[in-house]
Design an enzyme around this catalytic site. Sequence first.
Site, short mmCIF file in Angstrom:
data_model
loop_
_atom_site.label_atom_id
_atom_site.label_comp_id
_atom_site.label_asym_id
_atom_site.label_seq_id
_atom_site.Cartn_x
_atom_site.Cartn_y
_atom_site.Cartn_z
N GLY A 1 -1.03 -26.85 0.95
CA GLY A 1 -1.67 -26.88 -0.37
C GLY A 1 -2.12 -27.75 -1.21
N HIS A 2 -0.58 -28.56 -1.54
CA HIS A 2 -0.87 -29.49 -2.66
C HIS A 2 -2.11 -30.22 -2.22
CE1 HIS A 2 -0.18 -33.16 -5.03
NE2 HIS A 2 0.46 -32.07 -5.61
N ARG B 1 5.13 -19.91 -13.24
CA ARG B 1 4.50 -20.61 -13.15
C ARG B 1 3.42 -21.29 -13.03
NH1 ARG B 1 8.33 -25.43 -10.13
NH2 ARG B 1 10.66 -24.42 -10.98
N HIS B 2 3.21 -20.27 -11.59
CA HIS B 2 1.35 -20.43 -11.07
C HIS B 2 0.85 -19.64 -11.04
CE1 HIS B 2 3.92 -21.37 -7.42
NE2 HIS B 2 3.98 -22.72 -7.49
N HIS C 1 4.72 -28.17 4.04
CA HIS C 1 6.03 -28.98 2.95
C HIS C 1 5.18 -30.11 3.06
CE1 HIS C 1 7.71 -28.74 -0.73
NE2 HIS C 1 7.49 -29.52 -0.25
N ARG D 1 -3.57 -24.13 -19.41
CA ARG D 1 -5.37 -23.38 -20.53
C ARG D 1 -4.37 -22.25 -20.71
NH1 ARG D 1 -8.45 -27.82 -22.74
NH2 ARG D 1 -7.37 -29.09 -22.40
N THR E 1 9.15 -28.28 -6.62
CA THR E 1 9.01 -27.20 -6.18
C THR E 1 10.14 -27.10 -4.60
OG1 THR E 1 7.50 -27.50 -3.96
CG2 THR E 1 8.29 -29.39 -4.43
N THR E 2 9.44 -26.32 -3.70
CA THR E 2 10.61 -25.65 -2.98
C THR E 2 11.36 -26.60 -1.98
OG1 THR E 2 9.21 -23.85 -2.25
CG2 THR E 2 11.37 -23.64 -1.53
N ASP F 1 -1.54 -21.82 -4.83
CA ASP F 1 -0.33 -22.02 -6.17
C ASP F 1 -1.46 -22.29 -7.00
OD1 ASP F 1 0.90 -19.99 -4.32
OD2 ASP F 1 2.86 -21.81 -4.20
N HIS F 2 -1.86 -24.05 -6.12
CA HIS F 2 -2.03 -25.43 -7.41
C HIS F 2 -3.44 -24.98 -7.97
CE1 HIS F 2 1.95 -26.46 -7.13
NE2 HIS F 2 1.79 -26.65 -6.06
N HIS G 1 2.60 -18.16 -3.79
CA HIS G 1 4.34 -18.31 -4.09
C HIS G 1 4.28 -17.46 -5.12
CE1 HIS G 1 8.54 -20.26 -4.27
NE2 HIS G 1 8.48 -19.56 -4.75
N GLU H 1 4.94 -15.94 -0.56
CA GLU H 1 5.81 -16.47 -0.37
C GLU H 1 6.62 -16.31 -0.91
OE1 GLU H 1 4.80 -20.82 -0.96
OE2 GLU H 1 4.64 -20.88 1.40
N ARG I 1 6.74 -16.81 -8.00
CA ARG I 1 7.55 -17.38 -8.11
C ARG I 1 8.19 -16.27 -9.63
NH1 ARG I 1 8.83 -23.70 -6.45
NH2 ARG I 1 9.99 -22.82 -7.72
N ASN J 1 -2.57 -22.36 1.83
CA ASN J 1 -1.92 -22.44 -0.10
C ASN J 1 -2.34 -22.73 -1.54
OD1 ASN J 1 0.43 -22.31 -2.26
ND2 ASN J 1 1.75 -22.12 -0.87
N GLU K 1 9.44 -20.96 9.28
CA GLU K 1 9.45 -21.77 8.80
C GLU K 1 9.50 -22.98 9.24
OE1 GLU K 1 5.88 -20.94 5.65
OE2 GLU K 1 5.89 -23.40 5.51
N1 PXP Z 1 5.18 -23.81 3.06
C1 PXP Z 1 6.25 -23.07 2.22
C2 PXP Z 1 7.66 -21.74 2.07
C3 PXP Z 1 6.48 -23.71 1.41
O1 PXP Z 1 6.80 -23.26 0.11
C4 PXP Z 1 5.07 -24.44 0.30
C5 PXP Z 1 5.41 -25.20 -1.33
O2 PXP Z 1 4.70 -24.66 -2.00
C6 PXP Z 1 4.33 -24.97 1.55
C7 PXP Z 1 4.22 -24.45 2.28
C8 PXP Z 1 2.91 -25.62 0.98
O3 PXP Z 1 3.45 -27.66 0.45
P1 PXP Z 1 2.29 -28.15 -0.24
O4 PXP Z 1 2.03 -27.72 -1.31
O5 PXP Z 1 3.36 -29.91 -0.45
O6 PXP Z 1 1.46 -28.58 1.47
#
Ligand code: PXP
Length: 242
Positions: A212-213, A52-53, A190, A21, A103-104, A12-13, A46, A73, A48, A10, A154
């Site tokens: 992701g994170h 936001r990202h 997650h 910025r 976060t979710t 996103d970050h 994702h 997502e 959103r 993922n 999931e």
């Molecule tokens: N799966 C889903 C459905 C999510 O919403 C997220 C967070 O956006 C993740 C996985 C990934 O979670 P993390 O960023 O904590 O690894």
Amino acid sequence: MLKRQRLYINIDHVATVRQARRGSEPDPVAAARLCERSGADGITAHLREDRRHIQDVDIERLATTVTTVLNLEMACTDEMLAIATRLRPHQVTVVPERRQEITTEGGLDVSRDPDRLRDGIARLNDAGIRTSLFIAPHRDAIERSRELGAAAIELHTGQYAHCADSQTLTALQDASRFGANLGLSVHAGHGLTVANVRPVSAIPEIEELNIGHSVVSRAIFVGLAEAVHELRDVMDEARASS
Ligand code: PXP
């Protein structure tokens, strides 16, 4: 030995850092390419409601440049369904969304507004998109997900990631077996990290992880390619020794 578990990264970050910025760096599409070259089996992003990202243009570019598969997502809204059916990612994972959340935070409430969810899933299925629902590891949510027509679930691993005790792991193991026995594909994600992913990778029914994170965090110190390799290695070891 268990079948290889898919690792979807993922990104996103990467976009979170860019949006700090409102510029063009770092580019999540370039990050996706690097993740794919480093062993990711798919890319997750994702879009959103509050953007936001990840931005619309990111999803447009990912849809045409990802060489593995794209897992989008999104919340089950008309706006998102229109984007998904136009861009046709390989998979859509339907997630709950609250504007104020960081976060979710929890799984989808599959008993709330089931007609809207059933209709959204049908529209995605009709467009040839694989559908997955992000839910808590509870039997009633799993049964309802199948009734709603999803191909996959999931399992939210947030509680496991928070305590990593035997109770939360057993809940994931039971839910995975239960879902697979109902004919659903089982994914998880997650809060997973190199330090806590092993027992989740060892659950035979879990085919795919979305992470992701922790990867983006680790990338700050070792680079993105190495961060993906580290995860891939730990996941493969856990499957090999199960
Ligand atoms: N799966 C889903 C459905 C999510 O919403 C997220 C967070 O956006 C993740 C996985 C990934 O979670 P993390 O960023 O904590 O690894």
